[in-house]
Design a protein around this motif. Structure first.
Motif, PDB file in Angstrom:
ATOM      1  N   ILE A  24      71.883  -9.045 -26.674  1.00  0.00           N
ATOM      2  CA  ILE A  24      73.428  -9.533 -26.305  1.00  0.00           C
ATOM      3  C   ILE A  24      74.155  -9.320 -27.388  1.00  0.00           C
ATOM      4  O   ILE A  24      75.205  -9.031 -27.205  1.00  0.00           O
ATOM      5  CB  ILE A  24      73.072 -11.018 -26.078  1.00  0.00           C
ATOM      6  N   ALA A  58      70.594 -17.342 -32.657  1.00  0.00           N
ATOM      7  CA  ALA A  58      69.299 -17.476 -31.769  1.00  0.00           C
ATOM      8  C   ALA A  58      68.146 -17.958 -32.579  1.00  0.00           C
ATOM      9  O   ALA A  58      67.415 -18.705 -32.359  1.00  0.00           O
ATOM     10  CB  ALA A  58      69.129 -16.182 -31.050  1.00  0.00           C
ATOM     11  N   VAL A  60      74.730 -12.866 -33.576  1.00  0.00           N
ATOM     12  CA  VAL A  60      74.161 -13.694 -32.513  1.00  0.00           C
ATOM     13  C   VAL A  60      72.815 -13.615 -32.619  1.00  0.00           C
ATOM     14  O   VAL A  60      72.312 -14.914 -32.293  1.00  0.00           O
ATOM     15  CB  VAL A  60      74.434 -12.616 -31.274  1.00  0.00           C
ATOM     16  N   PRO A  61      71.852 -12.718 -32.919  1.00  0.00           N
ATOM     17  CA  PRO A  61      70.502 -13.133 -33.254  1.00  0.00           C
ATOM     18  C   PRO A  61      70.201 -14.191 -34.414  1.00  0.00           C
ATOM     19  O   PRO A  61      69.471 -14.945 -34.392  1.00  0.00           O
ATOM     20  CB  PRO A  61      69.963 -11.540 -33.643  1.00  0.00           C
ATOM     21  N   THR A 103      76.738 -13.788 -24.055  1.00  0.00           N
ATOM     22  CA  THR A 103      75.492 -14.227 -23.339  1.00  0.00           C
ATOM     23  C   THR A 103      75.913 -13.382 -22.109  1.00  0.00           C
ATOM     24  O   THR A 103      76.854 -13.404 -21.610  1.00  0.00           O
ATOM     25  CB  THR A 103      75.471 -15.526 -23.180  1.00  0.00           C
ATOM     26  N   THR A 142      77.389 -18.539 -36.667  1.00  0.00           N
ATOM     27  CA  THR A 142      77.832 -17.064 -36.277  1.00  0.00           C
ATOM     28  C   THR A 142      79.106 -16.582 -37.240  1.00  0.00           C
ATOM     29  O   THR A 142      79.005 -15.517 -37.451  1.00  0.00           O
ATOM     30  CB  THR A 142      78.394 -17.225 -34.551  1.00  0.00           C
ATOM     31  N   TRP A 174      66.068 -11.415 -26.899  1.00  0.00           N
ATOM     32  CA  TRP A 174      67.202 -11.361 -25.737  1.00  0.00           C
ATOM     33  C   TRP A 174      68.306 -11.266 -26.551  1.00  0.00           C
ATOM     34  O   TRP A 174      69.366 -10.627 -25.862  1.00  0.00           O
ATOM     35  CB  TRP A 174      67.101 -12.495 -24.976  1.00  0.00           C
ATOM     36  N   HIS A 175      68.449 -11.892 -27.645  1.00  0.00           N
ATOM     37  CA  HIS A 175      69.883 -12.000 -28.214  1.00  0.00           C
ATOM     38  C   HIS A 175      70.072 -10.852 -29.057  1.00  0.00           C
ATOM     39  O   HIS A 175      71.394 -10.867 -29.735  1.00  0.00           O
ATOM     40  CB  HIS A 175      70.046 -13.405 -28.948  1.00  0.00           C
TER      41      HIS A 175
END
Lengths: 253, 244
Positions: B197, B166, B162-163, B2, B128, B193-194
């Motif tokens: 990231i 999310a 990560v996505p 993040t 994750t 956004w992710h």
């Protein structure tokens, strides 16, 4: 790296709250926050009552308010989100101070702010009044034993490993390297890789040392205060206040 | 991973009151189930060393999450570490370590709500790791059996992990969110956004794995199948040289 790691949340003291067995406080924290979250949205006076009850508990613990307030920065991203909510949420729009905002969004934003703040402050009070090893010992019997053991080992070595990471950073900086942009990531990642190897090897050494001292899969030394009935009574005061408030609010609807 | 300003030193955790009670209970059950399976299976990865070794690996993840990766303009990124842990120590131990890290952060550091522990463990501890290791295994099966395959696999594993978390969060928010935001807004903001990231997480994960591979490939769980293929070679002509 921040200064927020280690056991620096604990505030040494001898108040009744400090002396409560950890498991009572953990149960009280979870029950309190559950009641806060179960309080209907938009019932701001109810959150006010919860806040007063929590404030009394803080006063009783003799932990300075400023000590807790400084550590509330963990909440910042959600404060921003809560402040944005009235503008991005759907539904009927109203005028507040000349701005067009969503009524539902305003309500959920404020509710989220109240609930998250109460949750963070209550959790901070637990962390400030309880030694980490007591919290872990209090989890014995409530979580799988292996989880508690992993947690105990982790907390025991957290300062050692964090210090190692800090020494590696100082070593880099004393050689004139300070990471400034993504082009410097390979150096940092190499440090992280070396840090993993060192942590893993430390784990092996610790394990062998434990075996040499007769480790048989049990961690000794996780002794804890056995809660008595009046401990539970004291610990139940805060969640009880929140529970009565929540029920009362629901009754009013 | 993040991004945020330097004020907070760890990935953002879900606080109390963000999701409603039934959703929090459901994620709590999911997290408990994930941890229960991981506890049973982790024995295969670390045998009787579980407590001391996993404890130190958890301390590694905890400290690594606080490592600043500068992006520029005063902001820096922080690793979540689910995919990294999965590749380094195996998925089951990774789930255990991530869960312990998140539990400790909630109880000892007031980071992440206590009623959201289940949500945080499900998203950052289980999803994750699971998504990351699934991608990693897939890449390992398709790519050639080489050190580069392991590094590429860990890159893609972190990129997806990560996505994936999310997207799971967007699903939870749609089911049990406490605010009326359109699904499209949440989905585009969170997942968009992710993905960015995730790119940062992917680079750092791959770089870290490759640096461990360079010095101690035997410690990388995801590279174990490479090592078993290596055999000690004794060349007769050289052996004769040494003997004389």
């Amino acid at each position: 790296m921040g200064a927020s790691h280690g056991h620096r949340l604990h505030y040494h003291g001898h108040s009744r709250i400090h002396r409560l067995p950890a498991e009572c406080k953990v149960v009280a924290l979870v029950a309190f926050v559950l009641c806060v979250v179960a309080t209907p949205r938009g019932a701001y006076w109810a959150y006010g009552v919860d806040a007063v009850a929590l404030g009394l508990a803080i006063a009783w613990s003799h932990v300075p308010v400023g000590y807790l307030a400084k550590r509330m920065v963990v909440e910042v991203p959600f404060v921003i989100f809560a402040l944005l909510l009235p503008f991005i949420a759907l539904g009927h729009r109203i005028e507040v101070a000349g701005l067009s905002v969503s009524q539902a969004g305003l309500e959920s934003g404020l509710t989220l702010l109240c609930r998250a703040t109460l949750g963070v402050v209550a959790a901070l009070l637990l962390a400030a009044t309880t030694e980490p090893r007591d919290i872990i010992a209090g989890l014995e019997g409530k979580l799988p034993r292996r989880m508690v053991q992993i947690m105990a080992m982790m907390v025991r070595y957290l300062d050692v490993t964090s210090d190692q990471l800090r020494r590696m950073r100082i070593a880099r900086e004393s050689r004139g390297f300070v990471a400034r942009n993504p082009r410097h990531w390979p150096v940092l990642a190499q440090s992280a890789g070396a840090f993993f190897v060192r942590s893993y090897e430390r784990g092996e050494r610790v394990h062998l040392a434990m075996l040499a001292r007769g480790y048989d899969g049990q961690l000794p030394g996780l002794t804890r205060a056995v809660p008595r009935r009046h401990d539970w009574v004291v610990a139940s005061l805060l969640p009880l206040a929140a529970c009565v408030t929540a029920l009362w609010t629901w009754g009013q609807r | 991973m993040t991004w945020r300003s330097d004020r907070r030193e760890r990935p953002v955790h879900v606080p109390d009151g963000f999701l409603d009670a039934p959703t929090s209970l459901a994620t709590g059950a999911l997290a408990a189930a994930g941890v229960a399976v991981a506890l049973r299976k982790a024995g295969r990865e670390l045998d009787e060393k579980t407590a001391p070794m996993a404890g130190l690996v958890a301390a590694f993840i905890f400290a690594t999450q606080m490592l600043n990766f500068p992006v520029g303009a005063g902001t820096s990124g922080h690793l979540i570490g689910g995919a990294l842990a999965a590749v380094l120590v195996g998925p089951w131990t990774a789930i255990l370590c991530m869960s312990v890290v998140l539990l400790t952060q909630a109880l000892l550091f007031a980071d992440g709500g206590v009623t959201a522990i289940g949500t945080n463990v499900s998203l950052m501890g289980v999803i994750t790791v699971a998504a990351g290791f699934a991608v990693f295994s897939l890449v390992r099966r398709m790519a050639p059996r080489s050190a580069r395959g392991v590094v590429v696999g860990s890159f893609l594993a972190a990129l997806v992990s990560v996505p994936a978390a999310a997207a799971a969060f967007v699903f939870l928010f749609e089911v049990g969110g406490t605010a009326e935001i359109s699904l499209a807004t949440v989905a585009s903001a969170m997942i968009g956004w992710h993905i960015l990231i995730g790119v940062g997480e992917a680079f750092i994960t791959a770089l870290t794995v490759s640096s461990v591979m360079a010095v101690r490939p035997d410690l990388v769980y995801g590279a174990r199948s490479l090592l078993t293929k290596r055999q000690l070679l004794i060349r007769p002509d050289h052996a004769a040289d040494v003997a004389t």
